[in-house]
Design a protein around this motif. Sequence first.
Motif, PDB file in Angstrom:
ATOM      1  N   GLU A 140       0.812  -1.210   0.000  1.00 20.48           N
ATOM      2  CA  GLU A 140       0.000   0.000   0.000  1.00 20.48           C
ATOM      3  C   GLU A 140       0.854   1.272   0.000  1.00 20.48           C
ATOM      4  OE1 GLU A 140      -2.935   0.708   3.026  1.00 20.48           O
ATOM      5  OE2 GLU A 140      -4.025  -1.060   2.358  1.00 20.48           O
ATOM      6  N   ARG A 186      -6.978  10.347   1.634  1.00 16.05           N
ATOM      7  CA  ARG A 186      -6.574   9.067   1.046  1.00 16.05           C
ATOM      8  C   ARG A 186      -5.279   8.592   1.671  1.00 16.05           C
ATOM      9  NH1 ARG A 186      -7.914   9.988  -5.209  1.00 16.05           N
ATOM     10  NH2 ARG A 186     -10.086  10.506  -4.883  1.00 16.05           N
ATOM     11  N   GLY A 194      -6.254   7.715   5.397  1.00 18.74           N
ATOM     12  CA  GLY A 194      -7.450   6.905   5.607  1.00 18.74           C
ATOM     13  C   GLY A 194      -8.476   7.571   6.508  1.00 18.74           C
ATOM     14  N   GLU A 252     -12.028   9.220   7.367  1.00 16.83           N
ATOM     15  CA  GLU A 252     -13.394   9.091   6.868  1.00 16.83           C
ATOM     16  C   GLU A 252     -14.034  10.465   6.734  1.00 16.83           C
ATOM     17  OE1 GLU A 252     -15.833   6.097   7.251  1.00 16.83           O
ATOM     18  OE2 GLU A 252     -14.070   4.889   6.739  1.00 16.83           O
TER      19      GLU A 252
END
Lengths: 154, 382
Positions: free
Chosen positions: A18, B92, B95, B97
């Motif tokens: 990732e 992004r 991470g 929300e």
Amino acid sequence: MPEANVQEALMLRHQATETALGVELPPAELLEALRALRDAHGYRFYIVTTGIDGTEGIEIVHGLRNLETGDDFFVKVLLPKDDPELDSAAFLFAGAEWHEREILDLFGVRFRSHPDPRRILMPDEYEGHPLLKDFPMDTPWGYRPAAPESETDG
Amino acid sequence: MTEEIRVVDRELGELALNMGPQHPSTHGVLHLKVHLRGETVVKAIPGIGYLHRGVEKLSENLAYEQLAPIFERNDYLGPTANSLGYVVAVERLGGFEVPRRGAWLRTLVAELQRIASHLVWLGTLGLDLGGALGGGTTLYMYCFREREKILDYMEELTGTRFHTNFNLIGGARYDITPELAAKAVDLANQMEACLGEMRNMTSATAMFRGRVEGIGVIPRDLALSVGVTGPVLRASGVKFDVRKDAPYDAYPDLQFDIPTRTEGDALARFEVRMDEIAESAKLVRQLVEGLPDGPIFTRKPIKNPKGLKVKPNEVYAAVESPRGELGFYIVADGTFKPYRLKINAPSFCNLQVIPHIAPGLLLADVIATLGSLDPVLGDVDR
């Protein structure tokens, strides 16, 4: 050779973790890989070229996009910090010209056979490359025009 | 010290003319050195950097939380698009929300500002074309009259007319009231209604068409190779829009078309932008109708900016700013500051096409072409 390399790179990319964006290639194979991506794999749209002053050296990232699939592909090369030099991609992608000038300006990377290797953002007489990590934020600039002596002083 | 490039061929009667950096028709501080033979351009060399503020270097020394308002100053005609690009990239990267209502509100503000930005473009295009449009300032004033309504609306919504600082990492800063929501629909209708008036003053007149039709053609292959983005790319027959092809925030749930043209000239770019205003108005109505309930910001509050840390990661995220694809390439190293942040500015990419298309144009057409590319120099120089 380049074809196989790109295939391998694409494979690697899908297995990549990732944290990795794009694949790393040896500097000598960069142009062949970019050409193969453009001609054989449909990555015709040029997005960006940028540099990163990392701990191991200066990374140059070329970003291409396949407009049919909307897929972005980033190719990286790692250059040594002292006297970094790389082949210019400007004859493959016209858009690379200014982005490479920006890297030349801000990172001090020289591009071989670049059509117009001049500084782009900083003044031509500027010394130093501001986006290198050892370029300090808080010392006087490398470029400062001499102030004219004031006649009314003293 | 680099030697000055001298390409002027005096024997052929060439003349080197400096346009800018202090020239009103260059949209800020663009320096364009044009070589002329008669009135025809044989070579154009853009000089940029007069507005370079070192935003990328600065961003390596500030916390993630502090950066969004700074990027709003980059493209000063569509400020929220810049901070939106940044917060989408950081979300992004780390991470984070975004609650649905927050995402929809961000989209609403972005679309309103797209209309405002396109109106400035249209007004300044009128200035560029000068006498052909009723002395030049007529269209400009009509556009600014309409744009003023959007700025007033922003003031009511956020307290700031322009640099709204609306986007937060993980949501939006201000919520909308039912009255303001109704007003947004009203605003969208007004913007759509004014389009007819604008078209009557521009594309419906022979004078305007004569100045832009077939001028500054960017062929499809050149557009791809240079990497021009946004309306400029879509006017050259490439149907690519980040909102559709790599959607973010509320766009996956919305119905809209991507206007494209195939001619690639200044008129095509004009048409694409005019259609985009109509599409944006459509989007604003959809966004208000379907606005979900719930919180606009759910991220755990932090006591100081250094509290927001991002794990080591690397991301390229783009949004569709009024000028095109605005990409943020961020390298995080696990601290509260970005290790490296590259702004892929749409104006930089679009302006780059000038040396390729200017040769062969008349000097006055260079201005029309430049106006149709809609560069913002704050975005070019960063």
